[in-house]
Motif scaffolding. Structure first.
Motif, PDB file in Angstrom:
ATOM      1  N   GLU A  93      41.731  61.462  46.405  1.00 58.08           N
ATOM      2  CA  GLU A  93      42.331  60.739  45.184  1.00 58.08           C
ATOM      3  C   GLU A  93      42.247  59.198  46.226  1.00 58.08           C
ATOM      4  OE1 GLU A  93      45.542  62.868  43.476  1.00 58.08           O
ATOM      5  OE2 GLU A  93      44.174  64.253  42.484  1.00 58.08           O
ATOM      6  N   LEU A  94      41.563  58.326  47.236  1.00 57.88           N
ATOM      7  CA  LEU A  94      41.790  57.057  47.117  1.00 57.88           C
ATOM      8  C   LEU A  94      41.255  56.131  45.817  1.00 57.88           C
ATOM      9  CD1 LEU A  94      39.834  57.351  50.973  1.00 57.88           C
ATOM     10  CD2 LEU A  94      42.815  56.971  50.458  1.00 57.88           C
ATOM     11  N   GLU A  95      41.749  55.223  46.217  1.00 54.86           N
ATOM     12  CA  GLU A  95      40.817  53.891  45.328  1.00 54.86           C
ATOM     13  C   GLU A  95      40.568  52.818  46.359  1.00 54.86           C
ATOM     14  OE1 GLU A  95      41.047  53.049  42.180  1.00 54.86           O
ATOM     15  OE2 GLU A  95      42.694  55.466  42.089  1.00 54.86           O
ATOM     16  N   PHE A 160      30.251  52.364  55.317  1.00 51.84           N
ATOM     17  CA  PHE A 160      31.165  52.773  54.284  1.00 51.84           C
ATOM     18  C   PHE A 160      32.043  53.615  54.895  1.00 51.84           C
ATOM     19  CE2 PHE A 160      27.873  52.861  51.036  1.00 51.84           C
ATOM     20  CZ  PHE A 160      27.349  51.167  51.553  1.00 51.84           C
ATOM     21  N   ARG A 161      33.303  53.137  54.248  1.00 53.64           N
ATOM     22  CA  ARG A 161      34.731  54.587  55.069  1.00 53.64           C
ATOM     23  C   ARG A 161      35.176  54.820  54.124  1.00 53.64           C
ATOM     24  NH1 ARG A 161      31.954  53.671  59.183  1.00 53.64           N
ATOM     25  NH2 ARG A 161      32.624  53.659  61.058  1.00 53.64           N
ATOM     26  N   PRO A 162      36.329  55.607  53.473  1.00 59.20           N
ATOM     27  CA  PRO A 162      37.241  56.843  53.158  1.00 59.20           C
ATOM     28  C   PRO A 162      38.024  55.179  52.903  1.00 59.20           C
ATOM     29  CG  PRO A 162      36.601  58.038  53.785  1.00 59.20           C
ATOM     30  CD  PRO A 162      36.052  56.442  54.976  1.00 59.20           C
ATOM     31  N   GLY A 163      38.441  54.676  50.822  1.00 55.53           N
ATOM     32  CA  GLY A 163      38.843  53.421  50.949  1.00 55.53           C
ATOM     33  C   GLY A 163      37.761  51.726  50.849  1.00 55.53           C
ATOM     34  N   GLY A 164      36.634  51.691  51.074  1.00 48.27           N
ATOM     35  CA  GLY A 164      36.238  51.215  51.478  1.00 48.27           C
ATOM     36  C   GLY A 164      35.194  50.563  52.368  1.00 48.27           C
ATOM     37  N   LEU A 165      35.648  49.537  53.034  1.00 49.66           N
ATOM     38  CA  LEU A 165      34.159  49.095  54.240  1.00 49.66           C
ATOM     39  C   LEU A 165      34.816  48.990  55.727  1.00 49.66           C
ATOM     40  CD1 LEU A 165      32.898  46.080  52.003  1.00 49.66           C
ATOM     41  CD2 LEU A 165      31.281  48.123  51.986  1.00 49.66           C
ATOM     42  N   VAL A 166      33.896  49.672  57.068  1.00 48.00           N
ATOM     43  CA  VAL A 166      34.343  49.022  57.840  1.00 48.00           C
ATOM     44  C   VAL A 166      34.674  48.323  58.562  1.00 48.00           C
ATOM     45  CG1 VAL A 166      31.928  48.457  59.042  1.00 48.00           C
ATOM     46  CG2 VAL A 166      33.796  50.034  60.102  1.00 48.00           C
ATOM     47  N   ARG A 167      33.727  46.452  57.436  1.00 44.77           N
ATOM     48  CA  ARG A 167      34.218  45.202  57.923  1.00 44.77           C
ATOM     49  C   ARG A 167      34.029  45.043  56.870  1.00 44.77           C
ATOM     50  NH1 ARG A 167      29.657  46.041  61.264  1.00 44.77           N
ATOM     51  NH2 ARG A 167      30.921  46.763  62.644  1.00 44.77           N
ATOM     52  N   ALA A 293      46.183  50.205  52.617  1.00 40.72           N
ATOM     53  CA  ALA A 293      47.857  50.854  52.297  1.00 40.72           C
ATOM     54  C   ALA A 293      47.357  52.388  52.512  1.00 40.72           C
ATOM     55  CB  ALA A 293      47.862  50.697  51.000  1.00 40.72           C
ATOM     56  N   ALA A 294      46.558  52.930  51.939  1.00 48.36           N
ATOM     57  CA  ALA A 294      46.464  54.349  51.749  1.00 48.36           C
ATOM     58  C   ALA A 294      46.566  54.842  52.524  1.00 48.36           C
ATOM     59  CB  ALA A 294      44.669  54.820  50.973  1.00 48.36           C
ATOM     60  N   LYS A 295      46.909  56.348  53.193  1.00 49.43           N
ATOM     61  CA  LYS A 295      47.714  57.087  54.141  1.00 49.43           C
ATOM     62  C   LYS A 295      46.674  57.714  54.822  1.00 49.43           C
ATOM     63  CE  LYS A 295      48.742  61.281  51.926  1.00 49.43           C
ATOM     64  NZ  LYS A 295      49.419  62.837  52.219  1.00 49.43           N
ATOM     65  N   TYR A 296      45.006  57.961  54.229  1.00 48.89           N
ATOM     66  CA  TYR A 296      43.771  58.489  55.002  1.00 48.89           C
ATOM     67  C   TYR A 296      43.623  57.372  55.652  1.00 48.89           C
ATOM     68  CZ  TYR A 296      45.482  62.232  52.650  1.00 48.89           C
ATOM     69  OH  TYR A 296      45.963  63.241  52.262  1.00 48.89           O
ATOM     70  N   PHE A 315      46.319  56.904  65.739  1.00 50.89           N
ATOM     71  CA  PHE A 315      45.974  57.923  66.948  1.00 50.89           C
ATOM     72  C   PHE A 315      45.646  59.576  65.575  1.00 50.89           C
ATOM     73  CE2 PHE A 315      48.136  61.873  69.702  1.00 50.89           C
ATOM     74  CZ  PHE A 315      47.050  61.715  70.498  1.00 50.89           C
ATOM     75  N   LYS A 316      46.955  59.887  64.763  1.00 47.73           N
ATOM     76  CA  LYS A 316      46.917  61.108  64.189  1.00 47.73           C
ATOM     77  C   LYS A 316      45.979  60.827  63.214  1.00 47.73           C
ATOM     78  CE  LYS A 316      50.115  62.577  62.244  1.00 47.73           C
ATOM     79  NZ  LYS A 316      50.530  63.453  62.697  1.00 47.73           N
ATOM     80  N   LEU A 317      45.281  59.986  62.987  1.00 46.33           N
ATOM     81  CA  LEU A 317      43.789  60.100  62.102  1.00 46.33           C
ATOM     82  C   LEU A 317      42.378  60.690  62.696  1.00 46.33           C
ATOM     83  CD1 LEU A 317      43.865  57.413  59.439  1.00 46.33           C
ATOM     84  CD2 LEU A 317      44.240  59.376  58.650  1.00 46.33           C
TER      85      LEU A 317
END
Length: 396
Positions: A93-95, A160-167, A293-296, A315-317
Protein backbone atom coordinates in the motif's frame (compact mmCIF):
# COMPACT_ATOMS: atom_id res chain seq x y z
CA UNK A 1 -5.59 -56.71 -70.15
CA UNK A 2 -4.39 -55.82 -66.70
CA UNK A 3 -2.55 -52.56 -66.21
CA UNK A 4 -0.04 -51.98 -63.45
CA UNK A 5 -1.12 -49.08 -61.31
CA UNK A 6 1.17 -47.20 -58.99
CA UNK A 7 -0.39 -45.59 -55.96
CA UNK A 8 1.61 -42.70 -54.46
CA UNK A 9 2.48 -43.32 -50.83
CA UNK A 10 1.06 -40.77 -48.44
CA UNK A 11 2.52 -40.49 -44.99
CA UNK A 12 3.05 -37.83 -42.38
CA UNK A 13 6.66 -36.87 -41.75
CA UNK A 14 7.81 -35.57 -38.36
CA UNK A 15 10.77 -33.20 -38.15
CA UNK A 16 12.28 -30.92 -35.53
CA UNK A 17 12.65 -27.18 -35.98
CA UNK A 18 15.04 -26.07 -33.25
CA UNK A 19 16.14 -25.83 -30.53
CA UNK A 20 19.24 -24.60 -32.39
CA UNK A 21 17.40 -23.15 -35.37
CA UNK A 22 18.22 -19.41 -35.57
CA UNK A 23 14.63 -18.49 -36.45
CA UNK A 24 13.09 -19.98 -33.31
CA UNK A 25 14.25 -16.88 -31.38
CA UNK A 26 15.82 -18.89 -28.59
CA UNK A 27 16.04 -22.50 -27.50
CA UNK A 28 12.57 -23.45 -28.72
CA UNK A 29 11.97 -26.86 -30.29
CA UNK A 30 8.93 -27.16 -32.53
CA UNK A 31 7.89 -30.70 -33.47
CA UNK A 32 6.39 -30.34 -36.94
CA UNK A 33 4.22 -32.97 -38.58
CA UNK A 34 4.20 -32.41 -42.33
CA UNK A 35 2.21 -33.65 -45.28
CA UNK A 36 4.78 -32.84 -47.93
CA UNK A 37 5.61 -29.26 -47.04
CA UNK A 38 2.22 -28.47 -45.49
CA UNK A 39 2.05 -28.27 -41.70
CA UNK A 40 -0.42 -30.73 -40.17
CA UNK A 41 0.61 -30.26 -36.54
CA UNK A 42 3.05 -28.04 -34.64
CA UNK A 43 3.92 -28.86 -31.04
CA UNK A 44 6.17 -26.45 -29.13
CA UNK A 45 8.64 -28.21 -26.81
CA UNK A 46 9.97 -25.83 -24.16
CA UNK A 47 12.10 -26.09 -21.03
CA UNK A 48 15.64 -25.97 -22.44
CA UNK A 49 16.34 -22.67 -20.62
CA UNK A 50 14.43 -23.45 -17.41
CA UNK A 51 15.69 -21.47 -14.39
CA UNK A 52 12.89 -21.62 -11.83
CA UNK A 53 12.58 -17.87 -11.31
CA UNK A 54 9.31 -18.15 -9.38
CA UNK A 55 10.76 -20.60 -6.84
CA UNK A 56 13.96 -18.57 -6.57
CA UNK A 57 11.83 -15.51 -5.77
CA UNK A 58 10.11 -17.32 -2.91
CA UNK A 59 13.50 -17.72 -1.23
CA UNK A 60 14.49 -14.06 -1.54
CA UNK A 61 13.47 -10.82 0.13
CA UNK A 62 11.21 -8.53 -1.85
CA UNK A 63 13.99 -6.20 -3.00
CA UNK A 64 16.21 -9.15 -3.96
CA UNK A 65 13.54 -10.42 -6.34
CA UNK A 66 13.78 -7.32 -8.53
CA UNK A 67 16.95 -8.35 -10.47
CA UNK A 68 15.32 -11.70 -11.27
CA UNK A 69 12.55 -9.90 -13.16
CA UNK A 70 15.14 -8.32 -15.48
CA UNK A 71 16.01 -11.80 -16.71
CA UNK A 72 12.48 -12.69 -17.88
CA UNK A 73 11.98 -10.64 -21.03
CA UNK A 74 15.55 -9.38 -21.08
CA UNK A 75 14.77 -7.37 -24.22
CA UNK A 76 12.44 -5.08 -22.23
CA UNK A 77 13.58 -5.44 -18.65
CA UNK A 78 12.12 -2.07 -17.61
CA UNK A 79 8.57 -3.32 -18.13
CA UNK A 80 9.28 -6.48 -16.09
CA UNK A 81 10.61 -4.33 -13.25
CA UNK A 82 7.52 -2.16 -13.44
CA UNK A 83 5.03 -5.06 -13.33
CA UNK A 84 6.73 -6.50 -10.24
CA UNK A 85 7.14 -3.15 -8.48
CA UNK A 86 3.46 -2.30 -9.01
CA UNK A 87 2.47 -5.63 -7.41
CA UNK A 88 4.79 -4.98 -4.44
CA UNK A 89 3.46 -1.43 -3.99
CA UNK A 90 -0.08 -2.77 -4.10
CA UNK A 91 0.81 -5.31 -1.41
CA UNK A 92 2.56 -2.74 0.80
CA UNK A 93 0.00 0.00 0.00
CA UNK A 94 2.72 2.44 -1.05
CA UNK A 95 2.07 5.80 -2.68
CA UNK A 96 4.34 6.90 -5.55
CA UNK A 97 5.24 10.55 -6.33
CA UNK A 98 3.86 11.88 -9.60
CA UNK A 99 7.36 12.56 -10.98
CA UNK A 100 8.37 8.96 -10.43
CA UNK A 101 5.22 7.72 -12.18
CA UNK A 102 6.05 9.86 -15.22
CA UNK A 103 9.65 8.64 -15.40
CA UNK A 104 8.55 5.02 -15.03
CA UNK A 105 6.09 5.45 -17.89
CA UNK A 106 8.83 6.95 -20.06
CA UNK A 107 11.03 3.95 -19.27
CA UNK A 108 8.22 1.54 -20.13
CA UNK A 109 7.63 3.14 -23.52
CA UNK A 110 11.34 3.35 -24.32
CA UNK A 111 11.55 -0.35 -23.47
CA UNK A 112 8.62 -0.98 -25.83
CA UNK A 113 10.41 0.78 -28.67
CA UNK A 114 13.66 -1.09 -27.98
CA UNK A 115 11.84 -4.42 -27.88
CA UNK A 116 9.84 -3.75 -31.05
CA UNK A 117 12.99 -2.63 -32.89
CA UNK A 118 14.78 -5.87 -32.11
CA UNK A 119 11.65 -7.80 -33.08
CA UNK A 120 11.39 -5.91 -36.39
CA UNK A 121 15.04 -6.43 -37.30
CA UNK A 122 15.16 -10.14 -36.46
CA UNK A 123 11.71 -10.85 -37.93
CA UNK A 124 12.68 -9.20 -41.21
CA UNK A 125 16.04 -11.00 -41.24
CA UNK A 126 14.28 -14.35 -40.71
CA UNK A 127 12.31 -13.73 -43.90
CA UNK A 128 15.36 -12.48 -45.80
CA UNK A 129 15.34 -8.68 -45.40
CA UNK A 130 18.68 -8.38 -43.60
CA UNK A 131 19.04 -4.64 -44.27
CA UNK A 132 16.18 -3.86 -41.88
CA UNK A 133 18.12 -5.47 -39.01
CA UNK A 134 20.94 -2.95 -39.47
CA UNK A 135 18.49 -0.04 -39.56
CA UNK A 136 16.58 -1.18 -36.47
CA UNK A 137 19.78 -1.76 -34.46
CA UNK A 138 20.86 1.81 -35.24
CA UNK A 139 17.82 3.28 -33.46
CA UNK A 140 17.88 0.67 -30.71
CA UNK A 141 21.38 1.79 -29.75
CA UNK A 142 20.05 5.32 -29.29
CA UNK A 143 17.32 4.02 -26.96
CA UNK A 144 19.80 1.99 -24.93
CA UNK A 145 22.04 5.05 -24.59
CA UNK A 146 19.10 6.98 -23.11
CA UNK A 147 18.29 4.16 -20.68
CA UNK A 148 21.94 3.79 -19.67
CA UNK A 149 22.33 7.49 -18.93
CA UNK A 150 19.65 7.24 -16.21
CA UNK A 151 19.79 3.63 -14.99
CA UNK A 152 23.53 3.04 -15.43
CA UNK A 153 22.97 -0.14 -17.46
CA UNK A 154 21.85 -0.86 -21.00
CA UNK A 155 19.98 -4.15 -20.68
CA UNK A 156 19.14 -5.03 -17.07
CA UNK A 157 17.58 -1.85 -15.66
CA UNK A 158 16.77 -2.50 -11.97
CA UNK A 159 16.06 1.24 -11.85
CA UNK A 160 12.73 1.18 -10.01
CA UNK A 161 12.19 0.80 -6.29
CA UNK A 162 9.06 0.37 -4.16
CA UNK A 163 7.84 3.94 -3.78
CA UNK A 164 9.65 5.43 -6.77
CA UNK A 165 13.10 5.32 -8.39
CA UNK A 166 16.58 4.46 -7.20
CA UNK A 167 17.79 7.96 -8.18
CA UNK A 168 16.50 11.00 -10.05
CA UNK A 169 17.06 11.40 -13.78
CA UNK A 170 20.32 13.08 -14.84
CA UNK A 171 20.57 16.64 -16.11
CA UNK A 172 19.91 16.90 -19.83
CA UNK A 173 17.98 13.61 -19.98
CA UNK A 174 14.81 15.24 -21.29
CA UNK A 175 16.67 16.92 -24.15
CA UNK A 176 18.31 13.62 -25.04
CA UNK A 177 14.91 11.92 -25.27
CA UNK A 178 13.27 14.70 -27.28
CA UNK A 179 16.11 14.61 -29.80
CA UNK A 180 15.45 10.90 -30.29
CA UNK A 181 11.66 11.04 -30.58
CA UNK A 182 11.81 14.01 -32.97
CA UNK A 183 13.79 11.96 -35.49
CA UNK A 184 12.26 8.53 -34.76
CA UNK A 185 9.10 9.05 -36.81
CA UNK A 186 11.17 9.48 -39.97
CA UNK A 187 13.08 6.30 -39.16
CA UNK A 188 9.85 4.31 -38.92
CA UNK A 189 9.00 5.75 -42.35
CA UNK A 190 12.27 4.23 -43.60
CA UNK A 191 11.29 0.80 -42.30
CA UNK A 192 7.97 1.12 -44.08
CA UNK A 193 9.61 2.11 -47.36
CA UNK A 194 11.71 -1.03 -47.14
CA UNK A 195 8.94 -3.45 -46.21
CA UNK A 196 5.31 -2.35 -46.17
CA UNK A 197 4.75 -2.44 -49.96
CA UNK A 198 7.65 -4.75 -50.78
CA UNK A 199 6.30 -7.53 -53.05
CA UNK A 200 8.41 -10.24 -51.45
CA UNK A 201 7.44 -9.13 -47.94
CA UNK A 202 3.76 -9.14 -48.91
CA UNK A 203 4.04 -12.63 -50.39
CA UNK A 204 5.63 -13.95 -47.18
CA UNK A 205 3.26 -12.26 -44.71
CA UNK A 206 -0.20 -11.49 -46.15
CA UNK A 207 -2.66 -14.30 -45.45
CA UNK A 208 -0.01 -16.28 -43.54
CA UNK A 209 -0.54 -17.47 -39.96
CA UNK A 210 -4.11 -16.25 -39.74
CA UNK A 211 -5.90 -16.44 -36.39
CA UNK A 212 -9.42 -15.10 -35.98
CA UNK A 213 -10.83 -12.96 -33.22
CA UNK A 214 -12.62 -15.80 -31.37
CA UNK A 215 -9.64 -18.16 -31.51
CA UNK A 216 -7.32 -15.40 -30.31
CA UNK A 217 -9.53 -14.75 -27.29
CA UNK A 218 -9.99 -18.47 -26.54
CA UNK A 219 -6.23 -19.09 -26.61
CA UNK A 220 -5.48 -16.17 -24.31
CA UNK A 221 -3.54 -14.08 -26.82
CA UNK A 222 -2.65 -10.61 -25.58
CA UNK A 223 -0.71 -7.62 -26.82
CA UNK A 224 -0.08 -6.81 -30.50
CA UNK A 225 -0.94 -10.37 -31.58
CA UNK A 226 -4.42 -9.99 -30.08
CA UNK A 227 -5.01 -6.50 -31.45
CA UNK A 228 -3.96 -7.68 -34.92
CA UNK A 229 -6.96 -10.06 -34.81
CA UNK A 230 -9.45 -7.27 -34.25
CA UNK A 231 -9.67 -7.20 -30.44
CA UNK A 232 -9.41 -3.60 -29.25
CA UNK A 233 -7.92 -4.20 -25.79
CA UNK A 234 -4.93 -2.46 -24.25
CA UNK A 235 -4.35 -2.38 -20.48
CA UNK A 236 -2.62 0.99 -20.70
CA UNK A 237 -5.89 2.54 -21.87
CA UNK A 238 -8.56 0.23 -20.44
CA UNK A 239 -7.08 -0.30 -16.95
CA UNK A 240 -4.56 2.57 -16.78
CA UNK A 241 -1.61 2.57 -14.41
CA UNK A 242 1.24 4.99 -13.73
CA UNK A 243 0.80 8.11 -15.96
CA UNK A 244 -1.11 6.58 -18.88
CA UNK A 245 -4.37 8.23 -17.86
CA UNK A 246 -2.71 11.65 -18.15
CA UNK A 247 -1.63 11.41 -21.81
CA UNK A 248 -3.30 10.94 -25.18
CA UNK A 249 -2.56 8.01 -27.47
CA UNK A 250 -4.25 5.65 -29.88
CA UNK A 251 -4.26 1.84 -29.86
CA UNK A 252 -3.43 0.35 -33.31
CA UNK A 253 -5.86 -2.44 -34.22
CA UNK A 254 -6.12 -4.57 -37.38
CA UNK A 255 -8.74 -7.09 -38.44
CA UNK A 256 -6.82 -9.51 -40.69
CA UNK A 257 -5.09 -11.56 -37.97
CA UNK A 258 -2.14 -12.56 -40.18
CA UNK A 259 1.62 -12.02 -39.99
CA UNK A 260 1.30 -8.76 -41.95
CA UNK A 261 -1.31 -7.39 -39.55
CA UNK A 262 0.89 -8.13 -36.55
CA UNK A 263 3.73 -6.30 -38.32
CA UNK A 264 1.55 -3.22 -38.95
CA UNK A 265 0.26 -3.15 -35.35
CA UNK A 266 3.79 -3.07 -33.93
CA UNK A 267 4.88 -0.34 -36.33
CA UNK A 268 1.87 1.69 -35.20
CA UNK A 269 2.76 1.04 -31.56
CA UNK A 270 6.27 2.41 -32.05
CA UNK A 271 4.83 5.62 -33.49
CA UNK A 272 2.40 5.91 -30.57
CA UNK A 273 5.16 5.23 -28.02
CA UNK A 274 7.18 8.13 -29.42
CA UNK A 275 4.06 10.31 -29.18
CA UNK A 276 3.52 9.29 -25.55
CA UNK A 277 7.15 9.85 -24.58
CA UNK A 278 7.08 13.37 -26.00
CA UNK A 279 3.99 14.25 -23.92
CA UNK A 280 5.51 12.74 -20.77
CA UNK A 281 8.81 14.59 -21.15
CA UNK A 282 7.16 17.91 -21.92
CA UNK A 283 4.82 17.52 -18.93
CA UNK A 284 7.36 16.00 -16.51
CA UNK A 285 6.47 17.38 -13.07
CA UNK A 286 8.90 18.57 -10.42
CA UNK A 287 9.04 16.98 -7.00
CA UNK A 288 10.53 13.92 -5.25
CA UNK A 289 11.50 10.82 -7.21
CA UNK A 290 10.69 8.47 -4.30
CA UNK A 291 8.37 8.50 -1.28
CA UNK A 292 10.98 8.74 1.49
CA UNK A 293 8.39 9.05 4.26
CA UNK A 294 7.16 5.48 3.73
CA UNK A 295 8.47 3.04 6.33
CA UNK A 296 9.33 0.49 3.63
CA UNK A 297 11.60 2.89 1.70
CA UNK A 298 15.35 3.14 2.31
CA UNK A 299 16.43 6.54 3.68
CA UNK A 300 18.60 8.87 1.64
CA UNK A 301 22.23 7.76 1.86
CA UNK A 302 23.37 11.29 2.72
CA UNK A 303 21.50 10.99 6.05
CA UNK A 304 23.33 7.84 7.15
CA UNK A 305 26.37 9.83 8.33
CA UNK A 306 24.36 12.25 10.46
CA UNK A 307 21.20 10.44 11.67
CA UNK A 308 21.19 7.38 13.92
CA UNK A 309 17.48 6.88 13.16
CA UNK A 310 18.22 6.75 9.43
CA UNK A 311 21.08 4.30 10.04
CA UNK A 312 18.86 1.96 12.10
CA UNK A 313 16.04 2.19 9.55
CA UNK A 314 18.45 1.39 6.70
CA UNK A 315 20.01 -1.51 8.64
CA UNK A 316 16.67 -3.11 9.46
CA UNK A 317 15.36 -2.89 5.91
CA UNK A 318 18.54 -4.34 4.41
CA UNK A 319 19.19 -7.07 6.97
CA UNK A 320 15.65 -8.04 7.97
CA UNK A 321 13.86 -7.03 4.78
CA UNK A 322 10.53 -5.39 4.08
CA UNK A 323 7.68 -7.08 5.94
CA UNK A 324 4.27 -6.58 4.33
CA UNK A 325 0.91 -7.37 5.90
CA UNK A 326 -0.60 -10.79 5.08
CA UNK A 327 -2.61 -10.84 1.88
CA UNK A 328 -2.49 -11.51 -1.82
CA UNK A 329 -2.32 -9.21 -4.85
CA UNK A 330 -2.28 -9.45 -8.62
CA UNK A 331 -0.96 -6.64 -10.76
CA UNK A 332 -0.75 -6.56 -14.54
CA UNK A 333 0.63 -4.24 -17.21
CA UNK A 334 0.79 -4.03 -21.00
CA UNK A 335 4.37 -5.03 -21.81
CA UNK A 336 5.68 -5.10 -25.42
CA UNK A 337 4.62 -8.72 -25.92
CA UNK A 338 1.26 -8.60 -24.14
CA UNK A 339 -0.16 -8.89 -20.63
CA UNK A 340 2.47 -9.41 -17.94
CA UNK A 341 1.13 -10.08 -14.46
CA UNK A 342 2.58 -10.83 -11.02
CA UNK A 343 0.62 -12.68 -8.36
CA UNK A 344 2.10 -12.45 -4.84
CA UNK A 345 0.90 -14.11 -1.63
CA UNK A 346 2.21 -12.75 1.67
CA UNK A 347 2.03 -14.38 5.08
CA UNK A 348 3.58 -11.37 6.79
CA UNK A 349 7.22 -12.38 6.33
CA UNK A 350 10.07 -10.61 4.47
CA UNK A 351 9.87 -13.16 1.62
CA UNK A 352 6.90 -13.92 -0.65
CA UNK A 353 5.04 -17.06 0.39
CA UNK A 354 4.06 -17.58 -3.24
CA UNK A 355 5.01 -15.70 -6.39
CA UNK A 356 3.62 -16.57 -9.79
CA UNK A 357 4.12 -14.83 -13.12
CA UNK A 358 1.68 -14.56 -16.02
CA UNK A 359 4.12 -14.15 -18.95
CA UNK A 360 2.74 -13.14 -22.37
CA UNK A 361 5.27 -15.12 -24.43
CA UNK A 362 4.37 -18.39 -22.66
CA UNK A 363 0.64 -17.93 -23.22
CA UNK A 364 0.94 -16.54 -26.75
CA UNK A 365 3.05 -19.51 -27.87
CA UNK A 366 0.12 -21.89 -27.57
CA UNK A 367 -1.45 -20.21 -30.61
CA UNK A 368 1.36 -21.54 -32.83
CA UNK A 369 -0.59 -24.62 -33.96
CA UNK A 370 -3.68 -22.62 -34.90
CA UNK A 371 -1.56 -20.17 -36.86
CA UNK A 372 0.66 -22.79 -38.54
CA UNK A 373 -1.83 -25.47 -39.55
CA UNK A 374 -2.30 -25.58 -43.31
CA UNK A 375 0.67 -23.30 -44.02
CA UNK A 376 3.97 -24.27 -45.59
CA UNK A 377 7.01 -25.19 -43.51
CA UNK A 378 8.75 -21.97 -44.62
CA UNK A 379 5.82 -19.98 -43.21
CA UNK A 380 6.45 -21.32 -39.71
CA UNK A 381 9.55 -19.11 -39.53
CA UNK A 382 7.46 -16.02 -40.31
CA UNK A 383 4.74 -17.05 -37.86
CA UNK A 384 7.12 -17.59 -34.92
CA UNK A 385 8.73 -14.23 -35.65
CA UNK A 386 5.34 -12.49 -35.76
CA UNK A 387 4.52 -13.79 -32.25
CA UNK A 388 7.62 -12.04 -30.84
CA UNK A 389 8.45 -14.56 -28.13
CA UNK A 390 11.46 -14.59 -25.83
CA UNK A 391 12.46 -17.87 -24.21
CA UNK A 392 13.72 -16.30 -20.98
CA UNK A 393 10.08 -15.50 -20.25
CA UNK A 394 8.70 -18.83 -21.44
CA UNK A 395 11.23 -20.97 -19.53
CA UNK A 396 11.17 -18.73 -16.47
Amino acid sequence: MVRDTQVARQEIMTINMGPHHPSTHGVLRVILELDGEVVVNAIPDIGFLHRGVEKLAEDKKYLQVLPLTDRLDYLASGTNNLAYILAVEKLFELEVPRRARYVRTIFAELARIASHLLWLGTHAADIGAVTVLMYAMREREDVLDILESAAGTRLMMTYFRPGGLVRDIPEGWEAMILKFVNMFESRVDEYERLLTKNRIWLKRTVGVGVIGREDAIDLGLTGPSLRASGVDWDIRRDEPYEAYDEIKFEVPVRQEGDVYARYLVRLGEMRQSARMIRQLVEGLPEGPFIERAAKYVLPDKSRLDTSIEAMIHHFKLVVEGMTPPPGEVYSTIECPKGELGFYIVSEGYPKPYRLRIRPPSFVNLQSLLTMSKGNMIADVVAIIGSLDIVLGEIDR
